[in-house]
Motif scaffolding. Structure first.
Motif, mmCIF file in Angstrom:
data_model
loop_
_atom_site.group_PDB
_atom_site.id
_atom_site.type_symbol
_atom_site.label_atom_id
_atom_site.label_comp_id
_atom_site.label_asym_id
_atom_site.label_seq_id
_atom_site.Cartn_x
_atom_site.Cartn_y
_atom_site.Cartn_z
ATOM 1 N N GLY A 118 11.190 5.647 -10.201
ATOM 2 C CA GLY A 118 10.148 6.522 -10.728
ATOM 3 C C GLY A 118 8.796 6.254 -10.084
ATOM 4 N N ASP A 119 8.514 4.974 -9.811
ATOM 5 C CA ASP A 119 7.251 4.631 -9.145
ATOM 6 C C ASP A 119 7.190 5.236 -7.745
ATOM 7 O OD1 ASP A 119 6.341 3.118 -11.304
ATOM 8 O OD2 ASP A 119 7.309 1.291 -10.575
ATOM 9 N N ASN A 121 8.580 7.827 -6.668
ATOM 10 C CA ASN A 121 8.491 9.291 -6.707
ATOM 11 C C ASN A 121 7.255 9.793 -7.444
ATOM 12 O OD1 ASN A 121 10.981 9.947 -5.318
ATOM 13 N ND2 ASN A 121 12.059 9.175 -7.123
ATOM 14 N N ASN A 122 6.388 8.874 -7.842
ATOM 15 C CA ASN A 122 5.170 9.248 -8.560
ATOM 16 C C ASN A 122 4.040 9.484 -7.558
ATOM 17 O OD1 ASN A 122 2.916 9.530 -10.156
ATOM 18 N ND2 ASN A 122 3.335 7.735 -11.431
ATOM 19 N N GLN A 124 1.042 9.974 -7.979
ATOM 20 C CA GLN A 124 -0.243 9.425 -8.409
ATOM 21 C C GLN A 124 -0.404 7.955 -8.026
ATOM 22 O OE1 GLN A 124 -2.503 11.514 -9.608
ATOM 23 N NE2 GLN A 124 -0.938 13.106 -9.395
#
Length: 251
Positions: A118-119, A121-122, A124
């Motif tokens: 998830g990190d 693909n984040n 931000q």
């Protein structure tokens, strides 16, 4: 373009140090164009082979910014050449090492935890840490001895705001040594030490390099390492004497 704004000039100089650092600290052979080491930009022309003028000429009359960047580049290259962890001949495998129990390569979120899918693909997230385990090189030198190096930690903050990183855990008697930060025009000759699991404030758009020196191991482990190094030296001396003896017999 041209500017006299000190804030913009300061950021541009830091970005030069960031780009050189990410290049030279990466695995593989650093490819540097003549003049990159002191900030030769060709005024933004990336294909100036036909420009027989000041755009492509190298100006050897350095100002203070060029001189500082040259010193910084020399420092980086010296560090690169002195650390085999940056010159691996094999790919990383992401497995735990037998000696320290940590992976040969680990990516960290600023909270000190490993990066998750998830990190990655984040969109931000513009900051991360990378730890390279010095005892997980899994290569041998010209004498057949295992290559062991310092463990390195590279922290990158591409965000426009400061970010606080939680440094990875280390043994009780070990401390992370700050080698340099691209915030500084010239690397600090006095190392700053940080405990494992301590906080480190990173300024915006900067890179910081830490290391865990091999010599930081203490107690019984340190004694074992000293004995191992002594045995390696003796073996190398024996090989050298043996080779010379054979050569003399041949003569």
């Amino acid at each position: 373009g041209e500017t006299t704004d000190p804030v913009i000039i300061k950021l541009r100089e830091r970005q030069k140090r960031n780009f050189l650092s990410t290049l030279i600290l990466a695995q593989g052979v650093p490819m540097i164009l003549a003049g990159d080491e002191f900030g030769r930009t060709q005024h933004g022309n990336n294909n100036a082979y036909c420009q027989d003028n000041k755009i492509s000429w190298i100006n050897w009359n350095f100002d203070s910014k060029s001189h500082n960047l040259l010193q910084f580049t020399r420092f980086l290259l010296k560090f690169f050449h002195s650390h085999p962890i940056l010159q691996r001949r094999r790919f990383f495998n992401g497995r735990n090492t037998r000696q320290s129990g940590i992976k040969d390569l680990t990516w960290f979120h600023p909270d000190g935890k490993e990066m998750t899918e998830g990190d990655w693909n984040n969109p931000q997230i513009r900051y991360l840490g990378l730890r390279l385990a010095g005892d997980a090189i899994e290569e041998v030198d010209e004498h057949g001895e295992q290559i062991i190096d310092d463990t390195l930690l590279i922290l990158l903050n591409g965000h426009f705001e400061p970010v606080t990183f939680l440094l990875p855990e280390c043994l009780k008697d070990e401390k992370w040594e700050l080698v340099f930060s691209t915030v500084d025009e010239v690397p600090n000759i006095f190392p700053v030490l940080y405990d494992g699991n301590s906080s480190y404030e990173m300024e915006s758009r900067s890179l910081s390099l830490f290391r865990l020196p091999i010599s930081s191991v203490s107690g019984p482990e340190k004694s074992i390492n000293i004995m191992e190094n002594a045995l390696r030296i003796l073996r190398r001396a024996e090989r050298s004497i043996s080779i010379k003896s054979r050569r003399n017999k041949i003569k």
